[in-house]
Design a protein around this motif. Structure first.
Motif, short mmCIF file in Angstrom:
data_model
loop_
_atom_site.label_atom_id
_atom_site.label_comp_id
_atom_site.label_asym_id
_atom_site.label_seq_id
_atom_site.Cartn_x
_atom_site.Cartn_y
_atom_site.Cartn_z
N SER A 134 11.29 15.51 23.87
CA SER A 134 11.31 16.90 24.29
C SER A 134 9.88 17.41 24.54
CB SER A 134 11.97 17.76 23.22
OG SER A 134 12.04 19.11 23.62
N GLY A 135 9.70 18.12 25.66
CA GLY A 135 8.39 18.66 26.00
C GLY A 135 7.47 17.69 26.71
N HIS A 136 7.97 16.49 27.00
CA HIS A 136 7.18 15.46 27.67
C HIS A 136 7.71 15.23 29.10
CE1 HIS A 136 6.23 14.83 23.49
NE2 HIS A 136 5.37 13.87 23.75
N TRP A 137 6.84 15.14 30.03
CA TRP A 137 7.09 14.72 31.40
C TRP A 137 8.37 15.29 32.00
CZ3 TRP A 137 3.26 12.12 34.03
CH2 TRP A 137 2.18 11.73 33.23
N SER A 138 9.43 14.50 32.14
CA SER A 138 10.65 14.99 32.79
C SER A 138 11.34 16.09 31.99
CB SER A 138 11.63 13.84 33.03
OG SER A 138 12.08 13.28 31.81
N ARG A 139 10.92 16.28 30.72
CA ARG A 139 11.47 17.35 29.88
C ARG A 139 10.37 18.36 29.54
NH1 ARG A 139 14.54 14.75 24.91
NH2 ARG A 139 15.22 16.94 24.71
N TYR A 140 9.47 18.51 30.49
CA TYR A 140 8.28 19.35 30.30
C TYR A 140 8.62 20.79 29.93
CZ TYR A 140 4.11 22.04 31.54
OH TYR A 140 3.05 22.91 31.52
N ASP A 141 9.75 21.30 30.46
CA ASP A 141 10.09 22.71 30.24
C ASP A 141 10.79 22.95 28.90
OD1 ASP A 141 12.32 21.29 31.01
OD2 ASP A 141 13.17 22.90 32.23
N GLU A 142 10.97 21.90 28.11
CA GLU A 142 11.61 22.04 26.80
C GLU A 142 10.54 22.11 25.71
OE1 GLU A 142 14.84 19.24 26.12
OE2 GLU A 142 14.93 18.87 28.29
N PRO A 143 10.85 22.72 24.57
CA PRO A 143 9.84 22.83 23.49
C PRO A 143 9.50 21.49 22.88
CG PRO A 143 11.98 23.59 22.73
CD PRO A 143 12.11 23.39 24.21
N LEU A 144 8.26 21.33 22.46
CA LEU A 144 7.82 20.12 21.78
C LEU A 144 8.42 20.07 20.37
CD1 LEU A 144 4.08 20.35 22.85
CD2 LEU A 144 5.61 18.45 23.46
N ASP A 145 8.72 18.89 19.88
CA ASP A 145 9.24 18.74 18.53
C ASP A 145 8.13 19.03 17.52
OD1 ASP A 145 11.88 17.92 19.24
OD2 ASP A 145 11.08 15.94 19.75
N PHE A 171 -4.49 17.73 33.64
CA PHE A 171 -4.42 17.09 32.33
C PHE A 171 -4.37 18.14 31.23
CE2 PHE A 171 -6.47 15.50 28.48
CZ PHE A 171 -5.73 14.36 28.23
N SER A 172 -5.25 19.12 31.30
CA SER A 172 -5.34 20.14 30.25
C SER A 172 -4.06 20.94 30.13
CB SER A 172 -6.52 21.07 30.53
OG SER A 172 -7.73 20.35 30.47
N GLU A 173 -3.41 21.23 31.27
CA GLU A 173 -2.23 22.09 31.26
C GLU A 173 -0.92 21.34 31.06
OE1 GLU A 173 -2.18 24.51 34.73
OE2 GLU A 173 -4.00 25.63 34.19
N ASN A 174 -0.85 20.10 31.57
CA ASN A 174 0.42 19.39 31.59
C ASN A 174 0.54 18.21 30.63
OD1 ASN A 174 1.86 20.69 34.09
ND2 ASN A 174 -0.21 20.26 34.79
N LEU A 175 -0.56 17.55 30.36
CA LEU A 175 -0.51 16.34 29.54
C LEU A 175 -1.07 16.53 28.13
CD1 LEU A 175 -1.67 13.70 32.19
CD2 LEU A 175 0.62 14.61 31.76
N LEU A 176 -2.14 17.25 28.02
CA LEU A 176 -2.81 17.42 26.74
C LEU A 176 -1.93 18.05 25.66
CD1 LEU A 176 -5.36 17.10 25.08
CD2 LEU A 176 -6.21 19.26 26.03
N PRO A 177 -1.12 19.08 25.97
CA PRO A 177 -0.30 19.69 24.90
C PRO A 177 0.61 18.68 24.19
CG PRO A 177 -0.35 21.12 26.81
CD PRO A 177 -1.00 19.83 27.23
N ALA A 178 1.24 17.78 24.93
CA ALA A 178 2.13 16.80 24.33
C ALA A 178 1.35 15.78 23.51
CB ALA A 178 2.96 16.10 25.40
N ILE A 179 0.20 15.35 24.03
CA ILE A 179 -0.62 14.39 23.30
C ILE A 179 -1.13 15.00 22.00
CG2 ILE A 179 -2.76 13.04 23.37
CD1 ILE A 179 -2.38 12.85 26.42
#
Length: 229
Positions: free
Chosen positions: A31-42, A138-146
């Motif tokens: 959840s919250g990663h790539w194809s599920r970007y619009d869902e909350p992170l666990d 990267f800062s807006e789309n990838l960094l939050p999940a990492i």
């Protein structure tokens, strides 16, 4: 069904090549990663595992079930196997790549305290091109999940009661000879977490060796052999 679980900050797409070699592969997107970007992170590995279990139970038929996790995904696979067994769902095999045993810690985590450290680490292991690391994307789309996943790994409790954590599931570990993050000795520790067969296979590459096309084929063949398919 073969459930594949990505590394911290990883995406399902990176593991799609396994579908070319293995039958009935389900690559899970956190959840919250790539194809599920619009869902909350666990917010914890326990919640991440709970969401995974919901998907497995919904999808699983009468076929054998095995779990294959890479790095953080290895720990999630282990947690999921424990919960599935408690519910009476048989897990035929647990395959773990580049992941410390649950009674040891990943030392590199202690060197990461902020976003700058994350970028420095990713640059060091050469997993993300520098032009992408310094981009707004990267800062807006990838960094939050990492960032989120690194914190989840940091908070994973050390497992000390090995007797209660031992699974009646064969465990096969995969490691890379040039992995600077997870040592072979740390992966050998997984033998303490199974009362069944244990084996450790070594491959060329670094922490992300599971992406390499040749390794994908070799690892897939090992999974098929262990599963009898």
């Amino acid at each position: 069904m073969i459930v594949v679980l990505p590394c911290a900050g990883g995406c399902a797409l990176s593991y799609k090549n396994y579908e070319n070699y293995l039958p009935n592969v389900y690559v899970y997107e956190y959840s919250g990663h790539w194809s599920r970007y619009d869902e909350p992170l666990d917010s914890s590995v326990q919640i991440m595992t709970y969401h995974l279990l919901q998907n497995i139970i919904t999808r699983k038929g009468d076929e054998k079930l095995c779990l294959f996790g890479h790095s953080m995904g290895g720990f999630i696979a282990w947690l999921a196997a424990k919960e599935l067994m408690k519910c009476g769902v048989e897990v035929s095999g647990l395959f773990i790549a580049a992941c410390n045993a649950p009674d040891s810690k990943m030392d590199f985590i202690e060197t990461i305290e902020n976003d700058a450290d994350i970028k420095k680490f990713l640059k060091k292991i050469r997993q993300v091109p520098e032009n992408i690391l310094n981009s707004e994307f990267f800062s807006e789309n990838l960094l939050p999940a990492i960032r989120n996943d690194i914190e989840l790994v940091r908070k994973i409790p050390m497992q000390t009661n090995l007797k209660s954590e031992c699974l009646r599931v064969p465990i096969t570990c995969f490691c890379a000879v040039n992995d600077s993050i997870v040592k072979t000795s740390d992966m050998n520790g997984w033998e303490r977490f199974t009362s069944r067969e244990f084996s450790l296979k070594k491959y060329k590459g670094n922490h992300f060796f599971v992406y390499d096309k040749k390794n994908v084929e070799l690892i897939s063949n090992e999974i098929k052999f262990c599963m009898g398919i």
